[in-house]
Scaffold this motif. Structure first.
Motif, short mmCIF file in Angstrom:
data_model
loop_
_atom_site.label_atom_id
_atom_site.label_comp_id
_atom_site.label_asym_id
_atom_site.label_seq_id
_atom_site.Cartn_x
_atom_site.Cartn_y
_atom_site.Cartn_z
N VAL A 186 -3.21 -9.49 3.96
CA VAL A 186 -4.75 -9.45 3.10
C VAL A 186 -5.45 -7.61 3.56
CG1 VAL A 186 -7.31 -10.48 2.96
CG2 VAL A 186 -5.87 -11.59 3.74
N VAL A 187 -6.17 -7.14 1.83
CA VAL A 187 -6.55 -6.25 1.75
C VAL A 187 -7.37 -6.28 0.95
CG1 VAL A 187 -4.97 -5.36 -0.04
CG2 VAL A 187 -5.86 -3.74 0.93
N VAL A 188 -8.58 -5.42 0.85
CA VAL A 188 -10.39 -5.60 0.45
C VAL A 188 -9.79 -3.47 -0.84
CG1 VAL A 188 -12.60 -5.21 -0.16
CG2 VAL A 188 -11.41 -6.95 1.47
N THR A 189 -9.38 -3.93 -1.83
CA THR A 189 -9.19 -2.02 -2.87
C THR A 189 -10.54 -2.49 -3.84
OG1 THR A 189 -7.45 -2.23 -2.91
CG2 THR A 189 -7.24 -3.77 -4.00
N ASN A 190 -9.76 -1.57 -4.25
CA ASN A 190 -10.83 -1.25 -5.36
C ASN A 190 -9.61 -1.87 -6.90
OD1 ASN A 190 -11.72 0.93 -7.99
ND2 ASN A 190 -12.81 1.86 -6.08
N LEU A 191 -11.22 -2.12 -7.86
CA LEU A 191 -10.78 -2.29 -8.86
C LEU A 191 -9.71 -2.21 -9.80
CD1 LEU A 191 -13.36 -4.70 -9.71
CD2 LEU A 191 -11.12 -6.16 -8.70
N ARG A 192 -10.35 -0.31 -9.30
CA ARG A 192 -9.65 0.53 -10.51
C ARG A 192 -7.36 0.56 -9.96
NH1 ARG A 192 -12.00 3.87 -6.59
NH2 ARG A 192 -10.49 6.02 -5.64
N TYR A 193 -7.20 0.17 -9.01
CA TYR A 193 -5.75 -0.10 -9.15
C TYR A 193 -4.87 -1.75 -9.09
CZ TYR A 193 -6.89 3.75 -6.41
OH TYR A 193 -6.99 5.07 -6.29
N ALA A 194 -6.03 -2.23 -10.09
CA ALA A 194 -5.69 -3.83 -10.27
C ALA A 194 -4.31 -4.05 -11.17
CB ALA A 194 -6.55 -4.79 -11.25
N MET A 195 -3.99 -2.79 -11.86
CA MET A 195 -3.07 -2.92 -12.58
C MET A 195 -1.30 -1.98 -12.07
SD MET A 195 -3.22 -5.36 -14.68
CE MET A 195 -1.75 -5.33 -15.58
N ARG A 196 -1.75 -1.45 -10.55
CA ARG A 196 -0.73 -1.09 -10.02
C ARG A 196 -0.45 -1.49 -8.40
NH1 ARG A 196 -2.87 5.74 -8.26
NH2 ARG A 196 -0.52 5.67 -7.68
N SER A 197 1.68 -1.50 -8.59
CA SER A 197 1.78 -1.46 -7.48
C SER A 197 2.58 -0.71 -7.24
CB SER A 197 2.10 -2.91 -7.37
OG SER A 197 3.27 -3.93 -6.44
N PRO A 198 3.06 0.05 -5.41
CA PRO A 198 1.99 0.16 -4.53
C PRO A 198 0.64 0.55 -4.88
CG PRO A 198 3.22 1.65 -4.43
CD PRO A 198 3.95 1.09 -5.56
N VAL A 199 -0.66 0.12 -4.17
CA VAL A 199 -1.65 0.01 -4.44
C VAL A 199 -2.09 1.75 -3.01
CG1 VAL A 199 -4.03 -0.31 -3.59
CG2 VAL A 199 -3.04 -2.33 -4.85
N PRO A 200 -2.59 2.83 -4.27
CA PRO A 200 -2.92 3.79 -3.49
C PRO A 200 -3.73 3.04 -1.99
CG PRO A 200 -3.23 4.63 -5.78
CD PRO A 200 -3.26 2.94 -5.55
N LEU B 245 0.59 -1.00 0.57
CA LEU B 245 -0.04 0.43 0.12
C LEU B 245 0.83 1.80 -0.11
CD1 LEU B 245 -2.75 -0.54 2.57
CD2 LEU B 245 -3.13 -1.05 0.07
N GLU B 246 0.53 1.97 -0.98
CA GLU B 246 1.56 3.74 -1.05
C GLU B 246 0.75 4.51 -0.30
OE1 GLU B 246 2.68 6.06 -4.63
OE2 GLU B 246 0.45 5.79 -4.71
N ILE B 247 1.68 4.69 0.81
CA ILE B 247 1.14 5.81 2.09
C ILE B 247 1.84 6.99 2.20
CG2 ILE B 247 0.52 6.28 4.51
CD1 ILE B 247 -0.50 3.18 4.69
N ASP B 248 2.86 6.75 2.13
CA ASP B 248 3.28 8.16 2.26
C ASP B 248 5.27 7.62 2.22
OD1 ASP B 248 4.44 7.40 4.92
OD2 ASP B 248 3.22 8.45 5.96
N HIS B 249 6.15 8.75 2.55
CA HIS B 249 7.26 9.06 2.60
C HIS B 249 7.80 7.77 2.95
CE1 HIS B 249 10.80 10.98 0.11
NE2 HIS B 249 11.64 11.18 0.78
N ARG B 250 7.27 7.29 4.28
CA ARG B 250 8.11 6.49 5.05
C ARG B 250 7.40 5.13 5.59
NH1 ARG B 250 9.44 8.40 10.01
NH2 ARG B 250 11.11 7.28 10.61
N ASN B 251 6.79 5.18 4.67
CA ASN B 251 5.46 4.08 4.84
C ASN B 251 4.44 3.50 3.31
OD1 ASN B 251 4.81 4.09 8.31
ND2 ASN B 251 4.69 5.92 7.74
N GLU C 24 -1.21 3.47 13.99
CA GLU C 24 -0.64 3.79 13.69
C GLU C 24 -0.48 5.02 12.85
OE1 GLU C 24 -0.52 6.40 16.51
OE2 GLU C 24 -0.95 4.80 18.05
N VAL C 25 0.22 4.02 11.49
CA VAL C 25 -0.05 3.94 10.75
C VAL C 25 -0.78 3.58 9.85
CG1 VAL C 25 0.83 3.06 8.51
CG2 VAL C 25 2.30 3.57 10.60
N TYR C 26 -1.82 2.59 9.84
CA TYR C 26 -3.02 2.84 8.81
C TYR C 26 -4.18 3.97 9.40
CZ TYR C 26 -1.58 -1.91 7.05
OH TYR C 26 -0.86 -2.56 6.08
#
Length: 197
Positions: free
Chosen positions: A85-99, A73-79, A124-126
């Motif tokens: 397991v993550v339930v995520t939006n299909l619009r990110y199917a071809m991205r890594s990391p996932v926003p 998961l793309e969070i910030d500069h340090r994370n 804390e991060v999530y």
């Protein structure tokens, strides 16, 4: 094949950023939590529990979303965590990391070395990243696999909503049934096989 790494150098560096990750081999699995590089080495049991959770999350999953194992998961500069397991939006199917804004639910499975990280540092991060629903599955208890449900409160921090080893039914974030007794039976089967070896 992964290039040979000088692991002491990796561990000596204390303040990693996502920019530093580009220097790592592309097939290396890692997480970045509060600037610390973590190189996970999950067990077979850990991975099987992740697959079972994905299967339990599929029925009722809203259109446009899917449960998936082992996504960064793309969070910030340090994370840049890598939840089990993550339930995520299909619009990110071809991205890594996932926003992270595409994550409807994040689940971590505790391993012997990740208890503090999963129950404290990642909360804390999530929470700061806006993940509304964070669950932690802990197979290390003697009696049963236990799941702890965290939800964001009005302050933007997580509060523990419940901890259970029973069948968990919820409508948040969508209708889900997690059969924790079935996960306990599976765990016990794997532990019995280990003890027989």
């Amino acid at each position: 094949m992964t290039a040979t790494l000088d692991l002491p150098d990796l561990r000596d560096k204390q303040d990693w950023t996502v920019d530093d990750l580009a220097s790592l081999p592309s097939d290396l699995k890692y997480e970045l939590i509060d600037g610390r590089l973590i190189l996970p080495a999950p067990t077979l049991l850990h991975q099987v529990l992740g697959v079972e959770l994905v299967l339990m999350l599929r029925p009722g999953c809203p259109p446009g979303y899917t449960p998936a194992p082992d996504l960064s998961l793309e969070i910030d500069h340090r994370n840049e965590p890598r939840p089990d397991v993550v339930v995520t939006n299909l619009r990110y199917a071809m991205r890594s990391p996932v926003p992270v804004d595409g994550a409807m639910l994040v689940i971590e499975i505790i391993s012997p070395t990740s208890h503090f990280r999963d129950m404290h540092a990642k909360t804390e991060v999530y929470a700061a990243a806006g993940v509304e629903n964070y669950w932690v599955v802990d197979p290390t208890f003697d009696d049963a696999v236990v799941m702890t449900v965290f939800q964001r409160n009005g302050t933007g921090k997580y509060q523990q909503a419940l901890s259970t080893s029973k069948v968990f039914d919820t409508d948040v974030p969508y209708p889900i049934t997690i059969d924790l007794p079935a996960l306990t039976a599976l765990r016990d089967k794997y532990l019995a096989a280990r003890d027989e070896a």
